[in-house]
Structures are given as structure tokens and as C-alpha cells.
Design a protein around this motif. Sequence first.
Motif, PDB file in Angstrom:
ATOM      1  N   HIS A   1     -24.773   9.927  81.473  1.00 33.21           N
ATOM      2  CA  HIS A   1     -23.591  10.116  82.318  1.00 33.21           C
ATOM      3  C   HIS A   1     -22.329   9.569  81.639  1.00 33.21           C
ATOM      4  O   HIS A   1     -22.390   8.535  80.961  1.00 33.21           O
TER       5      HIS A   1
ATOM      6  N   THR B   1     -18.411   8.583  82.899  1.00 32.94           N
ATOM      7  CA  THR B   1     -17.577   8.422  84.091  1.00 32.94           C
ATOM      8  C   THR B   1     -16.159   8.047  83.691  1.00 32.94           C
ATOM      9  O   THR B   1     -15.958   7.111  82.903  1.00 32.94           O
TER      10      THR B   1
ATOM     11  N   THR C   1     -18.005  12.892  85.016  1.00 33.50           N
ATOM     12  CA  THR C   1     -17.444  12.752  86.363  1.00 33.50           C
ATOM     13  C   THR C   1     -16.110  12.038  86.322  1.00 33.50           C
ATOM     14  O   THR C   1     -16.007  10.935  85.763  1.00 33.50           O
TER      15      THR C   1
ATOM     16  N   THR D   1     -23.674  14.559  82.488  1.00 34.76           N
ATOM     17  CA  THR D   1     -22.675  14.753  83.534  1.00 34.76           C
ATOM     18  C   THR D   1     -21.389  14.034  83.140  1.00 34.76           C
ATOM     19  O   THR D   1     -21.432  12.913  82.630  1.00 34.76           O
TER      20      THR D   1
END
Length: 340
Positions: A228, A230, A295, A293
Motif C-alpha cells: 500500500h 498512502t 490512496t 493500492t
Amino acid sequence: MTHTTRPAFRLATASLTALILGSGAAMADTWRYAFEEALDEVQGVFAQKFKEEVEANSDHEVQLFPFGTLGESDNILEQTQSGILQFVNQSPGFTGALIPEAQVFFVPYLLPEDDDQLFAFFRNSEAINTIFPELYAQQGLELLTMYPEGEVMVTSDRPIAAPADFNDVKVRVMTNPLLVESYRAFGATPTPLPWGEVYGGLQTGIVDAQENPAFFIESTRMYEVQDHITRLGHNNFTTALMANQDFFAGLSEEDQQVIRDATQAAFDHIIEYQQGLTEASLEAITAAKPSITVTTLTEEERAPFRDTAERVEATFLEIGGPRAQEVLDQMKADLDAAAN
């Protein structure tokens, strides 16, 4: 007597010739410049432009040493202070213990997200152009410039959307007390670790997360061992070019100006180079690892993180050195000026 003076005369002539040749060689020195990244990363691109400008406008040569060739960040700083290196490009993240006021760059949500405001701040900041050179000089360093490298993002092995998501997450940080406090305020377990150990640390679970700009996440392939990314919007990576102060002070005014001009040209070049770099790097990362991902937290999601800034700022005033309040006040004034 003639037999003794002739060799002496020859020796004196040879010595004088060597002195002349030596002084000529000294006028065209090789200057050694180390930095914390690879040649094709932001600091490397800056360094190459600096080298190009110096060599085009003087007889000097600039020898570049990318990350790892001369050790870790603390090694190249020490080598510059001792005069082994003439130049070093290093983040305040590593000079924070030496120059505590430089930790101000790790107060979260202090620097603007808007690129135009950010670049205007770095160009015109009174703190950067007046206060910090005095602080760096106390450590034998001539501060030539500071510049941003890109929005800092967190890579992790779990999704991060709120401070609670940082519970029990070991986040690798630079050896900087205020950065440690910043992640502690976020709810994480900050874990200082030399850069050379980070990839392996993420792979083996010594650390679970780390922060860096997108270009660095891409080029070092950290996305391979993280799931991930962020965008908390909490900071932009700042770095600084410094020279050994005795070296710089010993140069002619002409050579000092060559260095200042090369620094300005490299600054302008790196600002232009960064246009679109973050998005291009994120695209390359997602193309290489479609499962990752990326984000961007909403303003509402960022609010609890933003709320920690006051606590970190208070810590900065406690540990940020004798001029911490002056630096923080001037930084805020400079940021206000950049926003208007």
C-alpha cells in the motif's frame, strides 16, 4: 664553490618549477561531491547539473559520489566537515542531531502541498537564506541551497486511513528526533534505520512501513515488498547542498561565484525536472505492480493526522535548539508570504 652552487641552483630551479606547476594544478582542482541518492534520482540530477555548470564556467572538475560509494549519510557529512569532500547534498533529516533547528522541516503539515507556493517558499525564504546559513556555519558547513524533492508518501504492508491503523506499525524513519516524534504522534512505532538496511528490513518484517517521495519508492523498488502507498499530505522531502566552509572561504571570489551560479542553475533545473514526476512515478509503480493500492486521504481523513502537528511543533520548540522559536516564526512568515 661552483660545483656546489650549480646543483643547488638546479634544485632551486626545479623547486620553483614544481611550485609553479603545482599552483597551476591547484587552480584547476577536482572537487568531490557526495549525495544520498543514485545518479538518476533527484539529488543525482541536481548534482549532474551543478557539475555541468561548474565545468562549463571554470577549469575545475567535479567528481560525483552517489549513495553507497562512500558509506551512509552520516559518513559523507563527516567527510565533508573534515575536508575530504568539498560538497555534500543531504537532508536535514540526517543533520537534525547536529543542527537541531533543521528539524523544523519535519513538523507535519507545515509545508504547503501546492507546488507554486512550495517552490516560492524555497526560493525566497528568509529562514533558508539568512538564518540557516548561520546555523550550518557553526558546524563548519557553507549552506548553498535547500530544495524540495517531492511529496512524502507512506508505504506499508497494511492500509492506512486513520491514526488507529498505525497501531503496532513499525515505521522506518531517519535518525531524526522530531521525525520520530511525528510518527509517534500519528500512533506508529517509529524505528530509526540506516537507508541501506530498509529494503531488507521491509522484506523480513524488522519494519512494516517507511516514508519517501514517489520517485524514490519507484527507483529503489520498495513497492516490491509493500502492498500500500498512502498520501497523507503531511510533508515534502527537503534536502540541502552544503560545502566545507574552510574550502569555500579559501576560494577566490570568482570561484565562489561559479559555485553560487551553478547552485542556482541546478536549483532551477531540479524544480523544472520535478514537474509531473510524482504522478509519472506512481503510474510506473502501478504498472509494475498492479495489485498495489495508492490512496490519497481526503481532507476529512487527514484531519486527525493534521491535529498532531501542534504536539510535534511543541516538541520542536523543546528540542530544536536555541533558535527554534525564531526559526519557526520566520518559517511561518515565509510560508504566509509564499501563499500570497
